[in-house]
Motif scaffolding. Structure first.
Motif, PDB file in Angstrom:
ATOM      1  N   GLU A  82       0.815  -1.216   0.000  1.00  0.00           N
ATOM      2  CA  GLU A  82       0.000   0.000   0.000  1.00  0.00           C
ATOM      3  C   GLU A  82       0.848   1.266   0.000  1.00  0.00           C
ATOM      4  O   GLU A  82       0.598   2.187  -0.780  1.00  0.00           O
ATOM      5  CB  GLU A  82      -0.940  -0.004   1.207  1.00  0.00           C
ATOM      6  CG  GLU A  82      -1.983  -1.123   1.162  1.00  0.00           C
ATOM      7  CD  GLU A  82      -2.943  -1.051   2.329  1.00  0.00           C
ATOM      8  OE1 GLU A  82      -2.790  -0.129   3.173  1.00  0.00           O
ATOM      9  OE2 GLU A  82      -3.855  -1.898   2.401  1.00  0.00           O
ATOM     10  N   THR A  83       1.848   1.305   0.856  1.00  0.00           N
ATOM     11  CA  THR A  83       2.654   2.522   0.977  1.00  0.00           C
ATOM     12  C   THR A  83       3.876   2.512   0.063  1.00  0.00           C
ATOM     13  O   THR A  83       4.430   3.567  -0.251  1.00  0.00           O
ATOM     14  CB  THR A  83       3.129   2.707   2.425  1.00  0.00           C
ATOM     15  OG1 THR A  83       4.014   1.619   2.778  1.00  0.00           O
ATOM     16  CG2 THR A  83       1.942   2.709   3.376  1.00  0.00           C
ATOM     17  N   GLY A  84       4.298   1.315  -0.356  1.00  0.00           N
ATOM     18  CA  GLY A  84       5.490   1.218  -1.185  1.00  0.00           C
ATOM     19  C   GLY A  84       6.779   1.312  -0.393  1.00  0.00           C
ATOM     20  O   GLY A  84       7.870   1.306  -0.972  1.00  0.00           O
ATOM     21  N   GLU A  85       6.665   1.401   0.938  1.00  0.00           N
ATOM     22  CA  GLU A  85       7.859   1.507   1.772  1.00  0.00           C
ATOM     23  C   GLU A  85       8.455   0.120   2.005  1.00  0.00           C
ATOM     24  O   GLU A  85       7.740  -0.863   2.169  1.00  0.00           O
ATOM     25  CB  GLU A  85       7.508   2.157   3.110  1.00  0.00           C
ATOM     26  CG  GLU A  85       7.043   3.602   2.985  1.00  0.00           C
ATOM     27  CD  GLU A  85       6.770   4.229   4.342  1.00  0.00           C
ATOM     28  OE1 GLU A  85       6.946   3.514   5.364  1.00  0.00           O
ATOM     29  OE2 GLU A  85       6.386   5.402   4.386  1.00  0.00           O
ATOM     30  N   ARG A  86       9.769   0.074   2.020  1.00  0.00           N
ATOM     31  CA  ARG A  86      10.426  -1.209   2.255  1.00  0.00           C
ATOM     32  C   ARG A  86      10.751  -1.376   3.730  1.00  0.00           C
ATOM     33  O   ARG A  86      10.863  -0.395   4.480  1.00  0.00           O
ATOM     34  CB  ARG A  86      11.693  -1.329   1.424  1.00  0.00           C
ATOM     35  CG  ARG A  86      12.815  -0.406   1.835  1.00  0.00           C
ATOM     36  CD  ARG A  86      14.128  -0.876   1.226  1.00  0.00           C
ATOM     37  NE  ARG A  86      15.200   0.057   1.506  1.00  0.00           N
ATOM     38  CZ  ARG A  86      16.483  -0.247   1.400  1.00  0.00           C
ATOM     39  NH1 ARG A  86      16.841  -1.451   1.036  1.00  0.00           N
ATOM     40  NH2 ARG A  86      17.412   0.652   1.652  1.00  0.00           N
ATOM     41  N   ALA A  87      10.890  -2.617   4.139  1.00  0.00           N
ATOM     42  CA  ALA A  87      11.221  -2.924   5.530  1.00  0.00           C
ATOM     43  C   ALA A  87      12.605  -2.391   5.869  1.00  0.00           C
ATOM     44  O   ALA A  87      13.464  -2.226   4.993  1.00  0.00           O
ATOM     45  CB  ALA A  87      11.156  -4.427   5.755  1.00  0.00           C
ATOM     46  N   ALA A  88      12.823  -2.121   7.142  1.00  0.00           N
ATOM     47  CA  ALA A  88      14.102  -1.562   7.574  1.00  0.00           C
ATOM     48  C   ALA A  88      15.234  -2.569   7.429  1.00  0.00           C
ATOM     49  O   ALA A  88      16.383  -2.197   7.184  1.00  0.00           O
ATOM     50  CB  ALA A  88      13.995  -1.089   9.020  1.00  0.00           C
ATOM     51  N   GLU A  89      14.914  -3.857   7.563  1.00  0.00           N
ATOM     52  CA  GLU A  89      15.925  -4.900   7.488  1.00  0.00           C
ATOM     53  C   GLU A  89      15.507  -5.972   6.480  1.00  0.00           C
ATOM     54  O   GLU A  89      14.317  -6.231   6.301  1.00  0.00           O
ATOM     55  CB  GLU A  89      16.129  -5.557   8.863  1.00  0.00           C
ATOM     56  CG  GLU A  89      16.625  -4.610   9.939  1.00  0.00           C
ATOM     57  CD  GLU A  89      18.031  -4.117   9.679  1.00  0.00           C
ATOM     58  OE1 GLU A  89      18.791  -4.841   8.989  1.00  0.00           O
ATOM     59  OE2 GLU A  89      18.374  -3.019  10.157  1.00  0.00           O
ATOM     60  N   PRO A  90      16.480  -6.590   5.828  1.00  0.00           N
ATOM     61  CA  PRO A  90      16.144  -7.691   4.911  1.00  0.00           C
ATOM     62  C   PRO A  90      15.628  -8.885   5.696  1.00  0.00           C
ATOM     63  O   PRO A  90      15.913  -9.036   6.884  1.00  0.00           O
ATOM     64  CB  PRO A  90      17.479  -8.001   4.226  1.00  0.00           C
ATOM     65  CG  PRO A  90      18.514  -7.559   5.208  1.00  0.00           C
ATOM     66  CD  PRO A  90      17.934  -6.357   5.894  1.00  0.00           C
ATOM     67  N   ARG A 130      14.570  -6.577  -3.926  1.00  0.00           N
ATOM     68  CA  ARG A 130      13.207  -6.543  -3.407  1.00  0.00           C
ATOM     69  C   ARG A 130      12.646  -7.960  -3.347  1.00  0.00           C
ATOM     70  O   ARG A 130      12.921  -8.787  -4.208  1.00  0.00           O
ATOM     71  CB  ARG A 130      12.319  -5.661  -4.286  1.00  0.00           C
ATOM     72  CG  ARG A 130      10.883  -5.547  -3.787  1.00  0.00           C
ATOM     73  CD  ARG A 130      10.075  -4.542  -4.585  1.00  0.00           C
ATOM     74  NE  ARG A 130      10.492  -3.167  -4.317  1.00  0.00           N
ATOM     75  CZ  ARG A 130       9.817  -2.094  -4.740  1.00  0.00           C
ATOM     76  NH1 ARG A 130       8.722  -2.241  -5.461  1.00  0.00           N
ATOM     77  NH2 ARG A 130      10.256  -0.883  -4.449  1.00  0.00           N
ATOM     78  N   GLN A 131      11.828  -8.223  -2.320  1.00  0.00           N
ATOM     79  CA  GLN A 131      11.291  -9.567  -2.111  1.00  0.00           C
ATOM     80  C   GLN A 131      10.056  -9.784  -2.983  1.00  0.00           C
ATOM     81  O   GLN A 131       8.932  -9.902  -2.522  1.00  0.00           O
ATOM     82  CB  GLN A 131      10.954  -9.780  -0.639  1.00  0.00           C
ATOM     83  CG  GLN A 131      10.866 -11.243  -0.239  1.00  0.00           C
ATOM     84  CD  GLN A 131      10.769 -11.408   1.266  1.00  0.00           C
ATOM     85  OE1 GLN A 131       9.695 -11.255   1.832  1.00  0.00           O
ATOM     86  NE2 GLN A 131      11.878 -11.709   1.914  1.00  0.00           N
ATOM     87  N   ASP A 132      10.293  -9.854  -4.286  1.00  0.00           N
ATOM     88  CA  ASP A 132       9.248 -10.137  -5.265  1.00  0.00           C
ATOM     89  C   ASP A 132       9.736 -11.261  -6.170  1.00  0.00           C
ATOM     90  O   ASP A 132      10.939 -11.481  -6.308  1.00  0.00           O
ATOM     91  CB  ASP A 132       8.941  -8.907  -6.132  1.00  0.00           C
ATOM     92  CG  ASP A 132       8.214  -7.821  -5.353  1.00  0.00           C
ATOM     93  OD1 ASP A 132       7.461  -8.175  -4.429  1.00  0.00           O
ATOM     94  OD2 ASP A 132       8.403  -6.632  -5.671  1.00  0.00           O
ATOM     95  N   THR A 133       8.808 -11.948  -6.812  1.00  0.00           N
ATOM     96  CA  THR A 133       9.194 -12.963  -7.784  1.00  0.00           C
ATOM     97  C   THR A 133       8.068 -13.196  -8.778  1.00  0.00           C
ATOM     98  O   THR A 133       6.888 -13.095  -8.435  1.00  0.00           O
ATOM     99  CB  THR A 133       9.574 -14.293  -7.106  1.00  0.00           C
ATOM    100  OG1 THR A 133       9.975 -15.233  -8.108  1.00  0.00           O
ATOM    101  CG2 THR A 133       8.408 -14.868  -6.325  1.00  0.00           C
ATOM    102  N   ASN A 134       8.449 -13.470 -10.014  1.00  0.00           N
ATOM    103  CA  ASN A 134       7.491 -13.857 -11.051  1.00  0.00           C
ATOM    104  C   ASN A 134       7.554 -15.350 -11.325  1.00  0.00           C
ATOM    105  O   ASN A 134       6.884 -15.844 -12.225  1.00  0.00           O
ATOM    106  CB  ASN A 134       7.805 -13.119 -12.365  1.00  0.00           C
ATOM    107  CG  ASN A 134       7.241 -11.710 -12.370  1.00  0.00           C
ATOM    108  OD1 ASN A 134       6.315 -11.406 -11.641  1.00  0.00           O
ATOM    109  ND2 ASN A 134       7.815 -10.852 -13.197  1.00  0.00           N
ATOM    110  N   LYS A 135       8.371 -16.062 -10.565  1.00  0.00           N
ATOM    111  CA  LYS A 135       8.646 -17.464 -10.853  1.00  0.00           C
ATOM    112  C   LYS A 135       7.912 -18.383  -9.882  1.00  0.00           C
ATOM    113  O   LYS A 135       7.357 -17.955  -8.875  1.00  0.00           O
ATOM    114  CB  LYS A 135      10.151 -17.728 -10.775  1.00  0.00           C
ATOM    115  CG  LYS A 135      11.002 -16.759 -11.567  1.00  0.00           C
ATOM    116  CD  LYS A 135      10.857 -16.957 -13.060  1.00  0.00           C
ATOM    117  CE  LYS A 135      11.697 -18.087 -13.552  1.00  0.00           C
ATOM    118  NZ  LYS A 135      11.728 -18.203 -15.016  1.00  0.00           N
ATOM    119  N   SER A 136       7.946 -19.680 -10.207  1.00  0.00           N
ATOM    120  CA  SER A 136       7.360 -20.677  -9.323  1.00  0.00           C
ATOM    121  C   SER A 136       8.349 -21.018  -8.216  1.00  0.00           C
ATOM    122  O   SER A 136       9.515 -20.600  -8.259  1.00  0.00           O
ATOM    123  CB  SER A 136       7.016 -21.942 -10.121  1.00  0.00           C
ATOM    124  OG  SER A 136       8.189 -22.498 -10.694  1.00  0.00           O
TER     125      SER A 136
END
Length: 271
Positions: A82-90, A130-136
């Motif tokens: 919603e905000t587009g902000e990333r977490a402070a830590e991985p 960034r913690q995103d993925t398009n894969k299985s």
């Protein structure tokens, strides 16, 4: 006219058995049967040994998970949707292989997947993962976004792998670009070398209107395809976006940026 006397058939030689003439396939002897069984046994043993010791280069599995021993850790940052902000830590991902720098692609089938390491990806300077993925699950891709203090003109970089041929993918994908954008200026597919690797690439400038707000978004993408091991393709996408055409980069700058980010790809040696 005198009739010729009929010639009588000669009698068969002594010991002749008419049944032998009709029996073209005599029974196998015990010795022949043993030789056949030995031959079958050798083939079965060879097949078993081949299955046990043959290494097709695919990664070992532990249950349903790819074994990641030897991989370097590369954690990613979760981003608030919603905000587009990333977490402070991985944070670690639930799938272990997604916490590594290995580029993993499935080259098997849906019923019998086989995962291969195509390359190692290094973190670009001034970017975070960034913690995103398009894969299985068990396959990996990489989304890199600039840090707040980054001076890079690139909005994000994406790396992925596919089993398609690198000299065919650009033509296939570029033909669909115009259909997905309201306006689009598309370059020709070109061949070049980045970081010492042969590649085919194209780029395009596009604009699209947000149906809810009416705001026009301008974007530019540089799509580059490298030849990976085992006739695979490693995909590298560079993207910028903004509220005007001023965000568009010149071809010269795009090529310079492609050289920089291509150096993050470290191809796996094909055995």
């Amino acid at each position: 006219m005198a009739k010729k006397a009929k010639r009588k058939a000669s009698a068969p030689p002594m010991g002749y058995n008419a049944r032998k003439k009709m029996n073209k396939h005599r029974p196998l002897t015990q010795k022949e049967k043993r030789l056949i069984l030995i031959g079958i046994g050798v083939l079965v043993l060879a097949a078993i040994l081949f299955a046990i010791f043959y290494d097709d280069g695919s990664l070992p599995m532990r249950g349903e998970d790819v074994v990641t021993e030897g991989a370097q850790q590369m954690l990613s940052y979760a981003v608030d949707s919603e905000t587009g902000e990333r977490a402070a830590e991985p944070s670690e991902n639930d799938v272990a292989v997604l916490n590594t720098n290995w580029l993993i692609t499935d080259l098997g089938s849906s019923s019998k997947p086989k995962y291969y390491k195509l390359a190692e990806i290094s973190l670009p300077d001034g970017f975070y993962r960034r913690q995103d993925t398009n894969k299985s699950d068990q396959e990996t891709d990489f989304w890199f976004y600039p840090e707040e203090d980054s001076t890079s003109p690139i909005g994000y970089v994406y790396f992925s792998g596919t089993n398609a041929k690198y000299d065919e993918v650009p033509t296939q994908t570029s033909s669909m670009i115009t259909a997905y954008n309201e306006t689009c200026e598309l370059s020709e597919v070109q061949n070049g070398t980045f970081a010492g690797m042969d590649a085919y690439y194209y780029y395009y400038n596009a604009s699209n209107t947000d149906q809810e707000t009416g705001v026009v978004n301008y974007s530019q993408s540089f799509n580059c395809y490298f030849q990976g091991p085992r006739n695979t393709t490693i995909v590298m996408l560079l993207s910028v976006s903004g509220d005007s055409e001023d965000v568009y980069l010149s071809e010269e700058v795009l090529l310079e940026q492609a050289e920089i980010f291509a150096s993050c790809i470290h191809l796996d040696e094909e055995e």
